[in-house]
Design an enzyme around this catalytic site. Structure first.
Site, mmCIF file in Angstrom:
data_model
loop_
_atom_site.group_PDB
_atom_site.id
_atom_site.type_symbol
_atom_site.label_atom_id
_atom_site.label_comp_id
_atom_site.label_asym_id
_atom_site.label_seq_id
_atom_site.Cartn_x
_atom_site.Cartn_y
_atom_site.Cartn_z
ATOM 1 C CG LEU A 1 -2.102 -0.557 1.450
ATOM 2 C CD1 LEU A 1 -2.734 -0.780 2.554
ATOM 3 C CD2 LEU A 1 -3.195 -1.621 0.315
ATOM 4 C CE1 TYR A 2 1.825 4.192 5.028
ATOM 5 C CE2 TYR A 2 2.031 2.693 5.332
ATOM 6 C CZ TYR A 2 1.422 3.554 6.120
ATOM 7 O OH TYR A 2 0.595 4.069 7.257
#
Length: 248
Positions: free
Chosen positions: A155-156
């Site tokens: 996600l990051y």
């Protein structure tokens, strides 16, 4: 010194955002602190800046909502007149109590809405407010450059990788009048990291060549440099501030 300079910091209620707001204010700038939910923390930071003799304002906006980003920009124009530096620091969490009730898809969508869409909207809204010679600064992530395993890291990396790409696109588009750069932090101490077991903290230190966790002040120093005349020939770049963990 930054007297007569004006700065907007998104996500300024806590962590790196709070440190950026304080750092620019201590250097003489008038600062607008954006927040989404951290009202008490943001007001406390405004009071701290004012106690030091500085000028600061707080404006609430949900960066997932286009109308609220426009409201933020309008308030920046009303309160500051112009914006010499706009810092897109706001980001959604993916591994804290704020998101533990969300599904993986919902966490991913939330992060993209805040980090990517929010940054994109803020850049577009800020452009008319920034005079020639001003700059935009975004906050990325070091492992968006080399990858990291696991769902949260996906996600990051995806969201901050998009932020890095947006940085370069806007740098091309806005040159030569406005510079746009990105800081990619690594492991920086915050409330989450300080609550982790000591064994975890030591393991992280062991993989950082400079042998320590980053401090918010490390990011502030990089931001002050990239938005200063000393960096007047730098645009479209990613400055990795991670103690050497990612070397490119």
């Amino acid at each position: 010194m930054l007297h007569n300079q004006t700065v907007v910091v998104t996500g300024a209620g806590r962590g790196i955002g709070r440190a950026l707001a304080l750092g620019f204010a201590q250097s003489g700038a008038t600062v607008l602190l954006h927040y989404a939910n951290s009202l008490i923390e943001t007001q406390a930071t405004v009071s701290e800046i004012e106690a030091l003799g500085g000028r600061a304002f707080a404006v609430q906006a949900d960066l997932r909502a286009p109308a609220e980003v426009i409201h933020l920009a309008n308030e920046a124009q009303r309160l500051l007149g112009k914006v010499d530096v706009w810092i897109n620091n706001a980001g959604a969490s993916a591994n804290t109590s704020e998101t533990e009730h969300l599904s993986e898809d919902q966490r991913f969508e939330r992060m993209l809405e805040v980090d990517v869409m929010g940054t994109w909207r803020c850049c577009r809204a800020a452009i008319p407010l920034i005079p020639a010679g001003g700059s935009i600064l975004t906050i990325g992530w070091d492992h968006a450059l080399d990858g990291a395993p696991g769902f949260v890291n996906q996600l990051y990396a995806a969201s901050k990788g998009a932020v890095i790409s947006l940085t370069r696109c806007f740098a091309q588009e806005l040159a030569p009048n406005i510079r746009v750069n990105c800081i990619a932090p690594g492991w920086v101490e915050n409330a989450w990291s300080l609550g982790r077991p000591e064994s975890f903290r030591q393991r992280i230190e062991g993989q950082i060549p400079l042998g320590r966790w980053g401090k918010a002040a490390d990011i502030v120093g990089a931001a002050l440099f990239l938005t200063s005349p000393a960096a007047s020939f730098i645009t479209g770049q990613v400055l990795v501030v991670d103690g050497g963990e990612v070397m490119r």
